[in-house]
Design a protein around this motif. Structure first.
Motif, PDB file in Angstrom:
ATOM      1  N   GLY A   1     -91.760 -20.833 -32.108  1.00  9.95           N
ATOM      2  CA  GLY A   1     -91.212 -20.095 -30.974  1.00  9.95           C
ATOM      3  C   GLY A   1     -89.863 -20.634 -30.530  1.00  9.95           C
ATOM      4  N   GLY A   2     -89.051 -19.764 -29.955  1.00  7.91           N
ATOM      5  CA  GLY A   2     -87.806 -20.127 -29.303  1.00  7.91           C
ATOM      6  C   GLY A   2     -86.781 -20.809 -30.187  1.00  7.91           C
ATOM      7  N   PHE A   3     -86.307 -21.929 -29.723  1.00  3.81           N
ATOM      8  CA  PHE A   3     -85.204 -22.649 -30.372  1.00  3.81           C
ATOM      9  C   PHE A   3     -85.603 -23.160 -31.771  1.00  3.81           C
ATOM     10  CE2 PHE A   3     -82.872 -26.656 -31.068  1.00  3.81           C
ATOM     11  CZ  PHE A   3     -81.594 -26.126 -31.153  1.00  3.81           C
ATOM     12  N   LEU A   4     -86.859 -23.608 -31.870  1.00  2.72           N
ATOM     13  CA  LEU A   4     -87.349 -24.148 -33.152  1.00  2.72           C
ATOM     14  C   LEU A   4     -87.315 -23.086 -34.251  1.00  2.72           C
ATOM     15  CD1 LEU A   4     -90.424 -26.346 -32.133  1.00  2.72           C
ATOM     16  CD2 LEU A   4     -88.306 -27.117 -33.182  1.00  2.72           C
ATOM     17  N   ALA A   5     -87.634 -21.850 -33.851  1.00  2.00           N
ATOM     18  CA  ALA A   5     -87.626 -20.752 -34.824  1.00  2.00           C
ATOM     19  C   ALA A   5     -86.218 -20.549 -35.382  1.00  2.00           C
ATOM     20  CB  ALA A   5     -88.126 -19.470 -34.167  1.00  2.00           C
ATOM     21  N   LEU A   6     -85.235 -20.661 -34.524  1.00  5.14           N
ATOM     22  CA  LEU A   6     -83.844 -20.469 -34.968  1.00  5.14           C
ATOM     23  C   LEU A   6     -83.349 -21.644 -35.803  1.00  5.14           C
ATOM     24  CD1 LEU A   6     -82.275 -18.999 -31.707  1.00  5.14           C
ATOM     25  CD2 LEU A   6     -82.636 -17.805 -33.875  1.00  5.14           C
ATOM     26  N   LEU A   7     -83.841 -22.820 -35.486  1.00  5.14           N
ATOM     27  CA  LEU A   7     -83.346 -24.031 -36.143  1.00  5.14           C
ATOM     28  C   LEU A   7     -84.072 -24.312 -37.463  1.00  5.14           C
ATOM     29  CD1 LEU A   7     -81.378 -26.473 -35.719  1.00  5.14           C
ATOM     30  CD2 LEU A   7     -83.384 -27.689 -34.839  1.00  5.14           C
ATOM     31  N   ILE A   8     -85.424 -24.283 -37.386  1.00  3.63           N
ATOM     32  CA  ILE A   8     -86.218 -24.765 -38.530  1.00  3.63           C
ATOM     33  C   ILE A   8     -86.540 -23.656 -39.539  1.00  3.63           C
ATOM     34  CG2 ILE A   8     -88.422 -25.837 -39.183  1.00  3.63           C
ATOM     35  CD1 ILE A   8     -88.238 -27.448 -36.624  1.00  3.63           C
ATOM     36  N   SER A   9     -86.880 -22.474 -39.027  1.00  2.15           N
ATOM     37  CA  SER A   9     -87.309 -21.408 -39.948  1.00  2.15           C
ATOM     38  C   SER A   9     -86.269 -21.093 -41.021  1.00  2.15           C
ATOM     39  CB  SER A   9     -87.663 -20.138 -39.158  1.00  2.15           C
ATOM     40  OG  SER A   9     -88.830 -20.381 -38.407  1.00  2.15           O
ATOM     41  N   PRO A  10     -84.942 -20.991 -40.705  1.00  2.92           N
ATOM     42  CA  PRO A  10     -83.969 -20.727 -41.780  1.00  2.92           C
ATOM     43  C   PRO A  10     -83.942 -21.834 -42.825  1.00  2.92           C
ATOM     44  CG  PRO A  10     -82.988 -20.333 -39.632  1.00  2.92           C
ATOM     45  CD  PRO A  10     -84.293 -20.987 -39.380  1.00  2.92           C
ATOM     46  N   ILE A  11     -84.107 -23.066 -42.355  1.00  2.00           N
ATOM     47  CA  ILE A  11     -84.082 -24.189 -43.318  1.00  2.00           C
ATOM     48  C   ILE A  11     -85.280 -24.078 -44.262  1.00  2.00           C
ATOM     49  CG2 ILE A  11     -84.214 -26.711 -43.527  1.00  2.00           C
ATOM     50  CD1 ILE A  11     -82.881 -26.841 -40.733  1.00  2.00           C
TER      51      ILE A  11
END
Lengths: 206, 272
Positions: free
Chosen positions: B163-173
């Motif tokens: 959720g939130g910031f983690l989704a933007l940061l980790i999911s693409p990686i």
């Protein structure tokens, strides 16, 4: 197993056409296109020919549907049919077994019932026979008693008749003796002796 | 017929030809020969032809009762083995992949087996193995898209839902890593098979060279282990394909579990 027959990919004809195109395309690529990185790989001991890879992809695209329809689908169908046949045979055998068990139980129940009936019938016959025996014995006994009584009456009659006849004979004999005495004309002493001897002879059988 | 045999022999013999300017077949510098496009075609034809002859013979023994034909019994065992592997690895719906994986197994196994009798074999060629791997991985992707839809399948690459910031940061990686991982499956599948079969040839050649002076083919002593490699490598290739199929067709929410299983196989794989 039946799932093996289901189509799990694009239509086979598409695969075969694309496969054939890739086979020839790969051949053309292998003979006409020389990539720089391939030469680098070769220099490093990694023999890679993209043309061969493309051709092999084409061969595989043809082979997968062909082998599937030529052999694997019939094999899967045969195995499936055999499994169904075996399941059906086992089912039939199981039904027959259940039927046999039921028949055996019926037979045993009927056997027990028959034995019970037979026993009951035998007991009834025995009782009837005993009753008949007692009745016959009673009848025989009554008849015997009757015969015995009849015989006793006959004996009594015969006895009375014999006694009467005996008396008659005694009288006759006495008269004969008397007659002889009179005819002999002997003395009184002798008469007496004669009468006495006679009477002894008459009474002796008693 | 005679001409065809002669041409075929020449094509097979092309494996020994030096590396020409217009051909990729030949020697690549370390004394080890590899097959040309035409040579590979002949080897593939031998494999496929043999398979079709065997399958045609086995097909005659198919019936709805007991298979009395030995060859049919053999193929039945192969089918049941592959089916068990698919059902065990993928689940009940794994039966639908049996034709594809069985075909793959037969090709790899026959290719490997050919390596015991010929100077080289299709599976001793990296290009052939890469073709197999590309088809395998492409099929896995196709089945993944079929099972989850295009976006569902791509979303699978992004790992667990954050959720939130983690989704933007980790999911693409994670997405990039997973895509690279999918691409590396091709390399992994093809190089493993190539390394084992070609390595067997090289080892046998080296040992034969060692005993050449005293006329003892030491390489022949490697036959038992090469035979084991033939069976094991065919099984590994198909098992990994089944595992990849299992990962993309399982509809569980626990993404991490599937990736752990994948990682486990990746750790085991290099040992072969």
């Amino acid at each position: 197993m039946s799932n093996a027959k289901q189509s799990s990919g694009p239509p086979a004809i598409v695969g075969i056409v694309v496969g054939a195109a890739l086979m020839f395309g790969g051949f053309w690529f292998s003979k006409n296109v020389k990539l720089e990185f391939i030469k680098t790989l070769e220099a490093q001991g990694i023999p890679l020919d993209p043309g061969k890879t493309i051709s092999i992809i084409g061969v595989l695209l043809i082979l997968f549907p062909v082998i599937k329809f030529f052999f694997i689908a019939p094999l899967a169908e045969a195995i499936q049919n055999r499994t169904t046949e075996l399941e059906r045979t086992f089912g039939e055998a199981e039904n027959l077994r259940a039927e046999m068990t039921q028949m055996k139980q019926d037979y045993e129940r009927r056997l027990v019932q028959t034995e019970a009936d037979a026993r009951e019938q035998i007991q009834s016959q025995i009782k009837e026979a005993q009753s008949l025996r007692q009745q016959m014995m009673a009848e025989a006994s009554a008849k015997a008693e009757e015969l015995k009584a009849s015989a006793a009456r006959e004996i009594e009659t015969q006895k009375q008749q014999a006694i009467a006849e005996l008396r008659h004979h005694v009288v006759e004999l006495a008269l004969q003796a008397t007659e002889k005495l009179v005819e002999a004309n002997v003395d009184d002493e002798r008469n007496r002796k004669l009468v006495a001897d006679f009477l002894e002879t008459v009474e002796a059988p008693r | 017929m005679g001409d065809w045999i002669t041409q075929s022999s020449q094509l097979i013999a092309s494996v020994e030809e030096p590396h020409g300017a217009d051909s990729h077949g030949g020697d690549h510098g370390d004394g080890h020969a590899w097959v040309s496009w035409e040579g590979l075609l002949v080897y593939v034809a031998i494999v496929v032809g043999t398979l079709f002859v065997l399958m045609a013979q086995a097909k005659k023994g198919l019936n709805n009762r007991f298979f009395t034909n030995k060859l049919t019994q053999l193929f039945e065992q192969v089918y049941l083995f592959i089916e068990n592997m698919c059902v065990g690895t993928i689940g009940a719906h794994g039966r639908r992949y049996v034709p594809m994986i069985m075909t793959m197994w037969m090709l790899v196994f026959s290719g490997n087996l050919l390596a015991l009798f010929f100077p080289t074999s299709p599976t001793a060629d990296l290009s052939f193995n890469l073709g197999l791997a590309l088809v395998s991985v492409a099929y896995v992707q196709y089945e993944g898209i079929r099972a989850n839809g295009l976006f569902g399948h791509l979303g699978h690459f992004a790992g667990p839902k954050l959720g939130g910031f983690l989704a933007l940061l980790i999911s693409p990686i994670i997405f990039v890593i997973e895509v690279v991982s999918e691409l590396m499956k091709n390399v992994s599948l093809s190089l493993r098979l190539f390394g084992n079969i070609d390595g067997g040839h090289r080892a046998a050649e080296a040992m034969n060279t060692l005993g050449a002076g005293i006329y003892v083919p030491f390489g022949a002593f490697l036959l038992p282990i090469k035979l084991l490699t033939v069976v094991v490598q065919a099984m590994i290739f198909c098992l990994l394909t089944a595992v990849y199929l299992s990962l993309v067709t399982h509809h569980d929410d626990d993404h991490g579990h599937g990736h752990e299983a994948e990682a486990g196989h990746a750790e085991v794989a290099p040992a072969h």
